[in-house]
Design an enzyme around this catalytic site. Structure first.
Site, mmCIF file in Angstrom:
data_model
loop_
_atom_site.group_PDB
_atom_site.id
_atom_site.type_symbol
_atom_site.label_atom_id
_atom_site.label_comp_id
_atom_site.label_asym_id
_atom_site.label_seq_id
_atom_site.Cartn_x
_atom_site.Cartn_y
_atom_site.Cartn_z
ATOM 1 N N ARG A 142 23.066 7.195 4.482
ATOM 2 C CA ARG A 142 21.769 6.793 5.008
ATOM 3 C C ARG A 142 21.472 7.622 6.253
ATOM 4 O O ARG A 142 22.392 7.948 7.018
ATOM 5 C CB ARG A 142 21.754 5.297 5.332
ATOM 6 C CG ARG A 142 21.854 4.408 4.080
ATOM 7 C CD ARG A 142 21.675 2.944 4.425
ATOM 8 N NE ARG A 142 21.901 2.083 3.274
ATOM 9 C CZ ARG A 142 20.954 1.715 2.397
ATOM 10 N NH1 ARG A 142 19.719 2.143 2.575
ATOM 11 N NH2 ARG A 142 21.238 0.931 1.381
ATOM 12 N N HIS B 87 15.249 -0.745 -2.984
ATOM 13 C CA HIS B 87 13.872 -1.210 -2.826
ATOM 14 C C HIS B 87 12.939 -0.446 -3.765
ATOM 15 O O HIS B 87 12.095 -1.045 -4.438
ATOM 16 C CB HIS B 87 13.403 -1.025 -1.382
ATOM 17 C CG HIS B 87 13.872 -2.105 -0.454
ATOM 18 N ND1 HIS B 87 15.198 -2.310 -0.172
ATOM 19 C CD2 HIS B 87 13.171 -3.042 0.255
ATOM 20 C CE1 HIS B 87 15.310 -3.322 0.682
ATOM 21 N NE2 HIS B 87 14.111 -3.787 0.950
ATOM 22 N N ARG C 299 10.347 3.298 3.358
ATOM 23 C CA ARG C 299 11.810 3.330 3.422
ATOM 24 C C ARG C 299 12.308 4.590 4.122
ATOM 25 O O ARG C 299 13.330 4.565 4.807
ATOM 26 C CB ARG C 299 12.408 3.236 2.017
ATOM 27 C CG ARG C 299 12.028 1.986 1.240
ATOM 28 C CD ARG C 299 12.432 0.725 1.955
ATOM 29 N NE ARG C 299 13.875 0.525 1.927
ATOM 30 C CZ ARG C 299 14.503 -0.407 2.619
ATOM 31 N NH1 ARG C 299 13.840 -1.208 3.424
ATOM 32 N NH2 ARG C 299 15.815 -0.530 2.537
ATOM 33 N N HIS D 250 16.533 5.592 4.240
ATOM 34 C CA HIS D 250 16.718 6.410 3.040
ATOM 35 C C HIS D 250 16.210 7.824 3.271
ATOM 36 O O HIS D 250 15.267 8.041 4.046
ATOM 37 C CB HIS D 250 15.957 5.814 1.847
ATOM 38 C CG HIS D 250 16.615 4.622 1.234
ATOM 39 N ND1 HIS D 250 17.843 4.666 0.612
ATOM 40 C CD2 HIS D 250 16.210 3.331 1.147
ATOM 41 C CE1 HIS D 250 18.162 3.464 0.172
ATOM 42 N NE2 HIS D 250 17.193 2.634 0.489
#
Length: 358
Positions: free
Chosen positions: A82, A118, A171, A177
């Site tokens: 991440r 997501h 995101r 991300h």
């Protein structure tokens, strides 16, 4: 490794650009990140669609659960970093001049980053909803109806892609991300949803089939985890990184760990199977009241209201195994409430009212 570092560094540049130039849209992007939260499937989308169309509602849970299970397995295989911790540990920036990425309360997810859960959850459930809505218009035969169908098709798919792009940007904006991870998530979700368009057997699945599916998903995931652990490969490697590099320890939530998502989804699938194969469901949703618009509206309103109360139920997190057990029970209770408990109560109320009127 060099290509992946280059991909990550380009992703960091995009995140910096978004955080710098789209600051005015921060509230909207944070909202879209919540829109893409897979948990909304069980608390908002499912109760709405199940009362309108039980076939679509059932498919939605299956797609969400299987999609999230594949997401977990892919994350364990791909070992995706991440952004918020990668920039702190990478060696590609000279003189330790790592970029500064802003973090938010929803940034510090603890699982691996690829593919985005997501983005995958949002794309698969919205794909189900759009195809379900279009299935009603495809039956129209006259010329004006065909034109209307084409306009509806264009409108709904435009909405679909606007939502997916917005979720993906959100995101990336919060630095949870990289861009390639959300793109992968979107297309993986679409593939899962499309596969279930050709799997009608889920509509007639028995409780035994639901239990067998739950056991297979759990045993496979646990077996995969333990097998790699024997090879000294820690699939929970991302949790220490999240705890180390998160700007605020209070933003770390056990609910974002890999096994928490697995338990939550297995609970939802079990609750659906329990509800659909219950006498309460057969009595209420298969009876004469089930065709009435008033019955469906009351069920939708009561389901949405009741499920919001579940948000006030806080599961203790001091013991991890207890958290998983209670999380399974809570997740199972949500579809069971929508499928059996609420319709049965509404059915009983309407029957009592009809008797008084007669």
């Amino acid at each position: 490794s060099i290509k992946m570092d280059l991909l990550h560094s380009n992703g960091v540049l995009i995140i910096q650009h978004l955080q710098r130039d789209y600051r005015a849209y921060q509230d909207f992007l944070n909202f879209m990140s919540h829109v893409g939260d897979p948990r909304n499937i069980f608390s908002i989308y499912f109760p709405l669609w199940f009362q309108l169309n039980q076939v679509v509602g059932t498919k939605m849970i299956w797609v969400a659960v299987i999609g999230d299970w594949f997401n977990l397995i892919f994350k364990w295989i791909l070992f995706g970093h991440r952004p918020y911790w990668w920039v702190q540990e990478t060696m590609i920036y000279p003189n330790q001049s790592s970029p500064c990425l802003e973090q938010f309360p929803i940034t510090c997810e603890t699982g691996p980053g690829s593919p985005s859960g997501h983005a995958m959850g949002s794309s698969c459930v919205w794909y189900v909803m759009v195809t379900a809505a279009l299935s009603y218009t495809v039956r129209w035969k006259d010329k004006s109806a065909v034109t209307l169908h084409r306009l509806t098709w264009s409108f709904l798919w435009s909405i679909f892609w606007i939502i997916q792009i917005s979720v993906c940007i959100s995101r990336v904006f919060i630095a949870t991300h990289f861009p390639h991870q959300v793109v992968l998530g979107v297309f993986a979700g679409i593939l899962v949803a499309e596969a279930f368009e050709h799997t009608p057997a889920i509509q007639t699945a028995s409780l035994r089939m639901y239990i067998k599916t739950n056991l297979f998903l759990f045993i496979f995931a646990l077996g995969f985890y333990l097998s790699l652990k024997l090879l000294d490969i820690d699939l929970l490697w991302s949790v220490p990184k999240a705890k180390k590099w998160c700007a605020n320890p209070d933003w770390i939530n056990i609910d974002t760990t890999p096994f928490a998502g697995l338990v939550r989804n297995l609970g939802a699938l079990f609750g659906l199977g329990l509800g659909i194969n219950s006498e309460m469901f057969i009595t209420s949703c298969k009876g004469k009241n089930s065709c009435k618009i008033s019955f469906r509206i009351l069920c939708i309103a009561a389901s949405l209201a009741t499920l919001q109360l579940y948000n006030f139920v806080k599961i203790p997190t001091h013991t991890e195994y207890l958290f998983y057990v209670l999380s399974f029970c809570k997740s199972a209770a949500m579809p069971l409430t929508v499928v059996a408990l609420v319709p049965y109560c509404v059915h009983s109320l309407m029957r009592t009212t009809e008797k008084k009127l007669n």
